[in-house]
Design a protein around this motif. Sequence first.
Motif, PDB file in Angstrom:
ATOM      1  N   GLU A 181      -8.401 -11.047   1.300  1.00 16.07           N
ATOM      2  CA  GLU A 181      -7.962  -9.809   0.655  1.00 16.07           C
ATOM      3  C   GLU A 181      -8.323  -8.580   1.487  1.00 16.07           C
ATOM      4  O   GLU A 181      -7.499  -7.675   1.670  1.00 16.07           O
ATOM      5  CB  GLU A 181      -8.569  -9.680  -0.748  1.00 16.07           C
ATOM      6  N   ASP A 182      -9.557  -8.551   2.004  1.00  9.77           N
ATOM      7  CA  ASP A 182      -9.982  -7.411   2.819  1.00  9.77           C
ATOM      8  C   ASP A 182      -9.203  -7.355   4.133  1.00  9.77           C
ATOM      9  O   ASP A 182      -8.881  -6.272   4.633  1.00  9.77           O
ATOM     10  CB  ASP A 182     -11.483  -7.500   3.121  1.00  9.77           C
ATOM     11  N   ALA A 203      -5.674  -6.059   3.425  1.00  4.27           N
ATOM     12  CA  ALA A 203      -5.745  -4.672   2.961  1.00  4.27           C
ATOM     13  C   ALA A 203      -6.018  -3.717   4.110  1.00  4.27           C
ATOM     14  O   ALA A 203      -5.638  -2.541   4.056  1.00  4.27           O
ATOM     15  CB  ALA A 203      -6.833  -4.525   1.896  1.00  4.27           C
ATOM     16  N   TYR A 235      -7.677 -15.884  -5.584  1.00  4.46           N
ATOM     17  CA  TYR A 235      -7.512 -15.959  -4.125  1.00  4.46           C
ATOM     18  C   TYR A 235      -6.105 -16.450  -3.775  1.00  4.46           C
ATOM     19  O   TYR A 235      -5.409 -15.856  -2.947  1.00  4.46           O
ATOM     20  CB  TYR A 235      -8.566 -16.900  -3.567  1.00  4.46           C
ATOM     21  N   ALA A 276      -3.544 -13.822  -4.426  1.00  3.60           N
ATOM     22  CA  ALA A 276      -3.480 -12.810  -3.364  1.00  3.60           C
ATOM     23  C   ALA A 276      -2.700 -13.327  -2.166  1.00  3.60           C
ATOM     24  O   ALA A 276      -1.874 -12.617  -1.581  1.00  3.60           O
ATOM     25  CB  ALA A 276      -4.894 -12.406  -2.949  1.00  3.60           C
ATOM     26  N   TRP A 310       1.002 -11.882  -1.105  1.00  4.80           N
ATOM     27  CA  TRP A 310       1.105 -11.301   0.230  1.00  4.80           C
ATOM     28  C   TRP A 310       2.226 -11.967   1.030  1.00  4.80           C
ATOM     29  O   TRP A 310       3.043 -11.290   1.652  1.00  4.80           O
ATOM     30  CB  TRP A 310      -0.224 -11.455   0.965  1.00  4.80           C
ATOM     31  N   THR A 361      -7.559  -5.601  -8.476  1.00  5.93           N
ATOM     32  CA  THR A 361      -6.703  -6.515  -7.726  1.00  5.93           C
ATOM     33  C   THR A 361      -6.960  -6.476  -6.230  1.00  5.93           C
ATOM     34  O   THR A 361      -6.438  -7.308  -5.492  1.00  5.93           O
ATOM     35  CB  THR A 361      -5.222  -6.173  -7.964  1.00  5.93           C
ATOM     36  N   GLY A 362      -7.733  -5.501  -5.773  1.00  6.49           N
ATOM     37  CA  GLY A 362      -8.003  -5.390  -4.348  1.00  6.49           C
ATOM     38  C   GLY A 362      -7.083  -4.424  -3.625  1.00  6.49           C
ATOM     39  O   GLY A 362      -7.247  -4.185  -2.427  1.00  6.49           O
ATOM     40  N   GLU A 363      -6.110  -3.857  -4.346  1.00  6.01           N
ATOM     41  CA  GLU A 363      -5.230  -2.873  -3.719  1.00  6.01           C
ATOM     42  C   GLU A 363      -6.047  -1.647  -3.326  1.00  6.01           C
ATOM     43  O   GLU A 363      -6.883  -1.175  -4.092  1.00  6.01           O
ATOM     44  CB  GLU A 363      -4.115  -2.467  -4.695  1.00  6.01           C
TER      45      GLU A 363
END
Length: 538
Positions: free
Chosen positions: A120-121, A124, A196, A199, A203, A241-243
Amino acid sequence: MAVVSKGIPVPDLVPVKRALLSVSDKTGLVAFAKALVDRGVELVSTGGTRKAIAEAGLAVKDIAEVTGFPEIMDGRVKTLHPKVHGGLLAIRDDADHQTAMATHDITGIDLLCVNLYPFEDTVASGADYANGVENIDIGGPAMTRAAAKNHAYVTTLVDPSDYDAFVDALDGHDGKVPLVLRKKLAQKAFARTAAYDAAVSNWMAAQIGESAPDYRAVGGKLNEVMRYGENPHQAAGFYLTGERRPGVATARQVQGKQLSYNNINDTDAAFELVSEFDPARTAAVAIIKHANPCGVAEAPTLKEAYEKALACDPVSAFGGIVALNGTLDADAALEITKIFTEVIIAPEATDDAMAIVAKKKNLRLLLTGGLSDPRADGVFVKSVSGGLLVQSRDNGVVDDLELKVVTKRQPTDQELADLKMAFRVGKHVKSNAIVYVKDGATVGIGAGQMSRVDSARIAARKAEDAAASAGIAEPLTKGCVVASDAFFPFADGLLSAAEAGATAVIQPGGSMRDDEVIKAADEAGLAMVFTGMRHFRH
């Protein structure tokens, strides 16, 4: 009595003699590993995790010593081995499983501590496709799911925040882990791998331009448990959500009470709206109540913009959310704190402004570090009975549209500027939406009505009330412009706006009766612009 299989009862307390640690996030790793060693637990580990533990002077066995097979393919293959998964999945009290373990020299793994590659990181941060793919973890989720499935005997840790509670459980149960904790951690493990995989799949869908994949997963990490939802009888939680878009989810709360479910919903609406206004062009303020704007304005300063926004509907603004597109300064803070306000959200705030807000201890102040990008891609998810509605974010911006004047009269430069503002605000008003604007400020907003005519009339009535409370003789809508989020299906809505004092109109167009509406506008002496884009908001 709970059973594993074949009628074998699930043990309540399970000792931890052997642990496998393989983590990307090494927060608290060494301290946790030492706590395990101090309690007689044998450590097995991989790659960088093993190196960090060994450098701390702790005894740790390399995974290759267990599998008899080296890490290969740049570490892609290291834990995908029967001696690992057999150790995780074996039912310890099953005679057949015991025989298989003895035959193949498999030793049980009582604790799995894994957190996954930082996919995720990575994405992003704007990483390219190849780096995104390389950061998709395979062995980690496989081990996590295996251990979580066999929670009758194995404890699964996927979050460093759980290390201390796990050690406390060991100490409180003579080196053993109770079933209730193993179940809780197993549920968390499955939820983590689900989020996970969500995501990753979302993506990849975006990367290949697939807007409606056959399967859609939604996942997030709990940020906080809410006191309740929209109403006190509803349970709620706030998940991230990690956005990385700046907004309420990523903001730093400087002060004030815990945000409620409704606070978060309304604050998000306010900040998304004010982010439509480029701070390089003008200062802007939006005041939101129940997810609808009750006043929006732009001006040379935030203080002036707030005063103009407040004048639109001062009654509704009481207890509202205030969003700013620039740094909150002392002048604006003094004005905003004159009435009861639930939340102020802005990119930044001066020390003087924060000191002023601090005098209202319950007032929440959120700082985002920047504005949201109104043109950014993304998805919007809404639950319905038995399903999910998923659509792309409404990232249409009026400044990017090719506006078409369809009436005999052209709008003046001031009317055109106000028309763009009205349409910009209308995008964030619940449908059916009518927005009156004059001199860079909303002067009447009609939201959420079943009839567009009713929205036009309600907005006009609010303008009359605001004028009366300000001691102004005529309604604020005299000489204004008006925006409609969707086309006027009949001329009646347009004529209602003209009766309120509107001199120019902006709407998407596209009705079967556009000709009738254009004719009515010409007869009323109005200028009218078509945008070609609708902004329904339900």
